[in-house]
Design a protein around this motif. Structure first.
Motif, short mmCIF file in Angstrom:
data_model
loop_
_atom_site.label_atom_id
_atom_site.label_comp_id
_atom_site.label_asym_id
_atom_site.label_seq_id
_atom_site.Cartn_x
_atom_site.Cartn_y
_atom_site.Cartn_z
N ILE A 317 -5.33 -14.70 5.27
CA ILE A 317 -4.07 -14.59 4.53
C ILE A 317 -3.44 -13.24 4.89
N LYS A 334 -1.83 -16.61 -5.80
CA LYS A 334 -1.04 -17.71 -5.23
C LYS A 334 -1.85 -18.59 -4.30
N ASN A 335 -2.93 -18.04 -3.73
CA ASN A 335 -3.68 -18.78 -2.71
C ASN A 335 -5.09 -19.19 -3.11
N ARG A 338 -6.75 -22.86 -3.20
CA ARG A 338 -7.10 -23.53 -1.94
C ARG A 338 -8.52 -23.19 -1.48
#
Length: 385
Positions: A317, A334-335, A338
């Motif tokens: 990222i 936000k990530n 996943r």
């Protein structure tokens, strides 16, 4: 009868000082009263203290008695509120009771065609599960379970599930239909418990003809006895052979999930369940905490900057090296969904099987909830989270 006013520690200290000041004043006047003035109005120090501070003489007496019991002259009065026992929490409801609450709300909408207000719910739940919380407690409990207030077309309000709960249920049903169409072997799992002295809450009793006398009825034991944990799995044909696990719990109080942990559950998976089901099976389970032990730790807002950067680099990222902690954590937040993985999922997938988690408080979607053994015993476990 008016409620007695609480005098806090600072107020009690001031009242005690006023009493001692007035007492010293009277003693001084008495010693130096050379002209023999009438000191009787000053003699009743207790009454004067009560009038000066706006409390009763009884309160002054109680404060002076408390002052004498202090360890030393420099010790402070303690707050009376600190001595009060805190009220027991009304949130000590097990998962079965929570499922009753959810089903009751559904019945208001589907069966009775009514808006389930807090007052109506409180009345029904008081009868069904003995719920003794106030409306505020019930509101907090519903919010915790995923409900919210939402306006409807006629400007009245109704309880509805949050979008994420609805989506979770939709995805579960969609996924399980897909597995069934593929001919996959679906296995339902759950954990429950039984108390050695368990009896039903209700019984038939002879109604008394005399209205002044109580109905004749049996009484049950106060002791619940030992608690035994039961872990099992089943499919459309019944329980999975050799997959049962029964053991005595260390505690008989609280949610039975506290008697199960990650290590015990993994041992059951590896030794009891996975060796006895076909490859490519789909294992359905709830969201108990030991089912959701993460494989790797994800940085939180309190993590150090180096750990945040390391996690972002490991997951490819991109980020600015000059970013501050708050900016780095925003990227992680936000990530992170996943990259969330669970140890249980990895174990099951390594054996060629899949895992499918139930939506929160949806035990009716777990077929093992109503499995019947050959002996005729109906096993109805407490719903999973």
């Amino acid at each position: 009868m008016s409620k007695r006013k609480v005098v806090h520690s600072e107020g009690r200290a001031i009242i005690a000082k006023v009493f001692h000041f007035l007492q010293e004043e009277y003693n001084f006047m008495k010693v130096n009263n050379s002209d023999k003035c009438d000191l009787s109005p000053l003699a009743n120090v207790l009454k004067r203290t009560a009038e000066a501070t706006g409390v009763s003489e009884r309160t002054v007496t109680r404060i002076l008695k408390e002052e004498k019991e202090l360890p030393s002259p420099s010790s402070k009065f303690t707050s009376p509120m600190k001595k009060r026992r805190k009220r027991d929490s009304k949130f000590m409801l097990d998962n079965m009771h929570r499922e009753v609450i959810r089903t009751t709300i559904q019945n208001f909408h589907i069966s009775h065609k009514q808006v389930p207000t807090l007052a109506k719910l409180q009345s029904v739940l008081r009868e069904k599960i003995g719920f003794d919380g106030c409306l505020s407690t019930l509101r907090s409990l519903l919010i915790e379970m995923g409900y919210k207030w939402k306006k409807i077309d006629n400007n009245r309000k109704s309880l509805q599930e949050r979008h994420e709960i609805q989506l979770w249920r939709f995805n579960f049903l969609k996924k399980i239909n897909q597995y069934r169409s593929e001919g996959r072997h679906i296995v339902y799992t759950d954990e429950t418990y039984v108390l050695t002295s368990h009896v039903r809450q209700n019984t038939w009793c002879l109604k008394s003809k005399d209205p002044t006398k109580k109905d004749t009825s049996f009484s049950k034991k106060l002791s619940t006895g030992s608690r035994f944990i039961i872990v099992h799995a089943g499919n459309s044909s019944g329980f999975i052979k050799d997959a049962s696990l029964v053991y005595k719990a260390a505690s008989t109080t609280g949610d039975y999930h506290s008697n199960m942990n990650f290590d015990n559950y993994v041992k059951w998976l590896n030794e009891k369940l996975l060796p006895n089901i076909p490859e490519k099976s789909v294992i359905v389970m709830d969201n108990a905490s030991y089912h959701n032990t993460r494989s790797s730790k994800i940085p939180t807002s309190n993590s150090c900057k180096s750990d945040m950067k390391k996690w972002l680099m490991e997951n490819n990222i991109p980020f600015d090296e000059r970013s501050r902690n708050i900016e780095l954590y925003d990227l992680i937040k936000k990530n992170k969904e996943r990259f969330v993985t669970y140890k249980i999922d990895e174990i099951i997938k390594s054996k060629g099987c899949e895992i499918l988690r139930l939506p929160p408080y949806h035990p009716e979607l777990n077929a093992i909830e109503t499995q019947v053994t050959k002996s005729g015993l109906v096993v109805v476990p407490e719903p999973g989270l």
